[in-house]
Scaffold this motif. Structure first.
Motif, PDB file in Angstrom:
ATOM      1  N   PRO A   9      -4.736 -14.247   0.625  1.00 17.26           N
ATOM      2  CA  PRO A   9      -5.570 -13.599  -0.392  1.00 17.26           C
ATOM      3  C   PRO A   9      -5.185 -14.058  -1.784  1.00 17.26           C
ATOM      4  CG  PRO A   9      -3.929 -12.074   0.436  1.00 17.26           C
ATOM      5  CD  PRO A   9      -3.857 -13.295   1.319  1.00 17.26           C
ATOM      6  N   TYR A  10      -6.159 -13.997  -2.684  1.00 14.31           N
ATOM      7  CA  TYR A  10      -5.934 -14.387  -4.086  1.00 14.31           C
ATOM      8  C   TYR A  10      -5.026 -13.385  -4.756  1.00 14.31           C
ATOM      9  CZ  TYR A  10      -6.957 -14.995  -9.064  1.00 14.31           C
ATOM     10  OH  TYR A  10      -6.851 -15.153 -10.418  1.00 14.31           O
ATOM     11  N   ASP A  11      -3.984 -13.859  -5.410  1.00 11.01           N
ATOM     12  CA  ASP A  11      -3.014 -12.997  -6.072  1.00 11.01           C
ATOM     13  C   ASP A  11      -3.007 -13.320  -7.567  1.00 11.01           C
ATOM     14  OD1 ASP A  11      -0.951 -11.415  -6.908  1.00 11.01           O
ATOM     15  OD2 ASP A  11       0.635 -12.581  -5.912  1.00 11.01           O
ATOM     16  N   PRO A  12      -3.653 -12.485  -8.398  1.00  7.68           N
ATOM     17  CA  PRO A  12      -3.695 -12.763  -9.844  1.00  7.68           C
ATOM     18  C   PRO A  12      -2.323 -12.873 -10.474  1.00  7.68           C
ATOM     19  CG  PRO A  12      -5.272 -11.052  -9.258  1.00  7.68           C
ATOM     20  CD  PRO A  12      -4.409 -11.285  -8.056  1.00  7.68           C
ATOM     21  N   SER A  13      -1.328 -12.152  -9.943  1.00  5.17           N
ATOM     22  CA  SER A  13      -0.003 -12.171 -10.551  1.00  5.17           C
ATOM     23  C   SER A  13       0.707 -13.503 -10.365  1.00  5.17           C
ATOM     24  CB  SER A  13       0.852 -11.044  -9.961  1.00  5.17           C
ATOM     25  OG  SER A  13       1.090 -11.270  -8.575  1.00  5.17           O
ATOM     26  N   ALA A  14       0.158 -14.351  -9.501  1.00  4.70           N
ATOM     27  CA  ALA A  14       0.765 -15.665  -9.285  1.00  4.70           C
ATOM     28  C   ALA A  14       0.456 -16.638 -10.413  1.00  4.70           C
ATOM     29  CB  ALA A  14       0.292 -16.244  -7.949  1.00  4.70           C
ATOM     30  N   PHE A  15      -0.430 -16.238 -11.325  1.00  2.00           N
ATOM     31  CA  PHE A  15      -0.828 -17.111 -12.424  1.00  2.00           C
ATOM     32  C   PHE A  15      -0.382 -16.504 -13.750  1.00  2.00           C
ATOM     33  CE2 PHE A  15      -3.769 -17.673  -8.941  1.00  2.00           C
ATOM     34  CZ  PHE A  15      -3.826 -19.059  -8.804  1.00  2.00           C
ATOM     35  N   PRO A  16       0.060 -17.330 -14.677  1.00  2.00           N
ATOM     36  CA  PRO A  16       0.510 -16.791 -15.966  1.00  2.00           C
ATOM     37  C   PRO A  16      -0.657 -16.181 -16.737  1.00  2.00           C
ATOM     38  CG  PRO A  16       0.399 -19.192 -16.050  1.00  2.00           C
ATOM     39  CD  PRO A  16       0.184 -18.800 -14.616  1.00  2.00           C
ATOM     40  N   PRO A  17      -0.433 -15.057 -17.396  1.00  2.99           N
ATOM     41  CA  PRO A  17      -1.515 -14.430 -18.172  1.00  2.99           C
ATOM     42  C   PRO A  17      -1.789 -15.198 -19.455  1.00  2.99           C
ATOM     43  CG  PRO A  17       0.522 -13.235 -18.506  1.00  2.99           C
ATOM     44  CD  PRO A  17       0.821 -14.290 -17.471  1.00  2.99           C
ATOM     45  N   PHE A  18      -3.024 -15.151 -19.901  1.00  2.00           N
ATOM     46  CA  PHE A  18      -3.375 -15.712 -21.208  1.00  2.00           C
ATOM     47  C   PHE A  18      -4.559 -14.948 -21.755  1.00  2.00           C
ATOM     48  CE2 PHE A  18      -6.090 -18.104 -18.358  1.00  2.00           C
ATOM     49  CZ  PHE A  18      -7.273 -18.260 -19.062  1.00  2.00           C
ATOM     50  N   ALA A  19      -4.757 -15.067 -23.052  1.00  2.00           N
ATOM     51  CA  ALA A  19      -5.835 -14.355 -23.733  1.00  2.00           C
ATOM     52  C   ALA A  19      -6.853 -15.351 -24.263  1.00  2.00           C
ATOM     53  CB  ALA A  19      -5.277 -13.507 -24.865  1.00  2.00           C
ATOM     54  N   VAL A  20      -8.046 -14.847 -24.519  1.00  2.00           N
ATOM     55  CA  VAL A  20      -9.125 -15.654 -25.087  1.00  2.00           C
ATOM     56  C   VAL A  20      -9.564 -15.016 -26.402  1.00  2.00           C
ATOM     57  CG1 VAL A  20     -11.450 -16.589 -24.746  1.00  2.00           C
ATOM     58  CG2 VAL A  20      -9.891 -16.369 -22.791  1.00  2.00           C
ATOM     59  N   THR A  21      -9.678 -15.842 -27.429  1.00  2.00           N
ATOM     60  CA  THR A  21     -10.154 -15.372 -28.721  1.00  2.00           C
ATOM     61  C   THR A  21     -11.390 -16.154 -29.136  1.00  2.00           C
ATOM     62  OG1 THR A  21      -8.788 -16.925 -29.969  1.00  2.00           O
ATOM     63  CG2 THR A  21      -7.821 -14.775 -29.478  1.00  2.00           C
ATOM     64  N   VAL A  22     -12.086 -15.649 -30.120  1.00  2.00           N
ATOM     65  CA  VAL A  22     -13.146 -16.399 -30.799  1.00  2.00           C
ATOM     66  C   VAL A  22     -12.747 -16.504 -32.261  1.00  2.00           C
ATOM     67  CG1 VAL A  22     -15.032 -15.815 -29.234  1.00  2.00           C
ATOM     68  CG2 VAL A  22     -14.513 -14.273 -31.118  1.00  2.00           C
ATOM     69  N   ASP A  23     -12.862 -17.702 -32.800  1.00  2.00           N
ATOM     70  CA  ASP A  23     -12.632 -17.935 -34.219  1.00  2.00           C
ATOM     71  C   ASP A  23     -13.917 -18.460 -34.833  1.00  2.00           C
ATOM     72  OD1 ASP A  23      -9.843 -17.239 -34.598  1.00  2.00           O
ATOM     73  OD2 ASP A  23      -9.375 -18.973 -33.353  1.00  2.00           O
ATOM     74  N   LEU A  24     -14.204 -18.040 -36.056  1.00  2.00           N
ATOM     75  CA  LEU A  24     -15.476 -18.365 -36.703  1.00  2.00           C
ATOM     76  C   LEU A  24     -15.272 -19.275 -37.906  1.00  2.00           C
ATOM     77  CD1 LEU A  24     -17.176 -14.823 -36.746  1.00  2.00           C
ATOM     78  CD2 LEU A  24     -17.282 -16.567 -34.962  1.00  2.00           C
ATOM     79  N   VAL A  25     -15.977 -20.390 -37.903  1.00  2.00           N
ATOM     80  CA  VAL A  25     -16.071 -21.238 -39.091  1.00  2.00           C
ATOM     81  C   VAL A  25     -17.377 -20.838 -39.778  1.00  2.00           C
ATOM     82  CG1 VAL A  25     -16.208 -23.584 -39.996  1.00  2.00           C
ATOM     83  CG2 VAL A  25     -14.800 -23.099 -37.981  1.00  2.00           C
TER      84      VAL A  25
END
Length: 253
Positions: free
Chosen positions: A3-19
């Motif tokens: 089964p897929y285990d999310p904890s096996a992958f490092p966490p990261f965040a997504v942002t939006v930046d505006l020009v």
């Protein structure tokens, strides 16, 4: 299959930046905010923020735009007067770009007519318009309190440079330059947009001939104005063309 285990992958965040680009006093300007929190507390940065768990990238960018400028993003399906042009620019994912954690930023380009003084939102404690020339020429030297603190936080100088080049190239072959103009504008006002974005002086007669001779670029509104002084100038609005043929080629500097 395991089964897929999310904890096996490092966490990261997504942002939006505006020009966010506009033309103020005949100069191409970008919106910057002074960071109120770490990292880079007190430094100027592009506006933006983290993408919420329940929203798309486009929705996050539109939300940040509304919070920072009060503008709504242009929606072709439901056009609104005064809406800003918003498009995805590029993705930035260097592992070291944010000291807090792995953060991937999806940058967006925003083009709008001359805007009023900005207001700071979110975790920012100040906001201002600054010329692109000043922002991209930071050297880290001493500055007065009312001047920009150099350089921009994170990798925002690179993002800003990419956004400026996108705008400069797109107004060659698309009608995007009209996004910097009010609903009705003169050819002279449009020429000053091109001059500000490209950073060059253009011959007024040649420019007038090109833009009025390009099919679908401009449509006469039926009115005139003397807001720039002198003789009444004919007013135009953006036509239906999205691709300019022939293109408005950028002069070599």
């Amino acid at each position: 299959m395991s089964p897929y285990d999310p904890s096996a992958f490092p966490p990261f965040a997504v942002t939006v930046d505006l020009v966010v680009l506009t033309v103020r006093r005949h100069a191409l300007c970008a919106l910057v905010v002074r960071r109120g929190e770490s990292p880079f507390q007190g430094r100027w940065a592009l506006p933006g923020g983290f993408v919420r768990a329940d929203e798309s990238l486009a929705a996050a960018a539109a939300r940040e735009l509304a919070e920072e400028t009060g503008l709504c993003a242009h929606d072709p399906a439901a056009p609104q007067s005064g809406a800003a042009h918003l498009e995805q620019l590029a993705t930035y994912g260097d592992p070291e770009r944010d000291p807090r954690m792995r953060v991937v930023s999806v940058a967006h380009l925003v083009l709008a007519p001359d805007l009023p003084a900005p207001r700071a939102g979110g975790d920012a404690n100040g906001a201002r318009w600054a010329t692109v020339e000043d922002l991209l020429a930071q050297d880290g030297g001493p500055v007065r309190e009312d001047e920009l603190a150099a350089p921009l936080a994170f990798d925002h100088a690179r993002i800003l440079a990419d956004g400026v080049e996108r705008a400069r190239s797109k107004i060659e072959y698309s009608s995007l330059a009209t996004a910097f103009c009010p609903p009705e504008f003169t050819v002279g006002e449009l020429r000053r947009v091109y001059e500000a974005v490209w950073g060059v002086a253009l011959d007024p007669r040649n420019f007038h001939r090109k833009v009025t001779g390009t099919p679908g670029f401009l449509v006469p509104s039926g009115g005139t104005t003397t807001r720039q002084g002198g003789r009444p100038a004919q007013l135009f609005r953006a036509g239906g063309a999205t691709v300019l043929n022939p293109p408005m080629l950028r002069p070599e500097v």
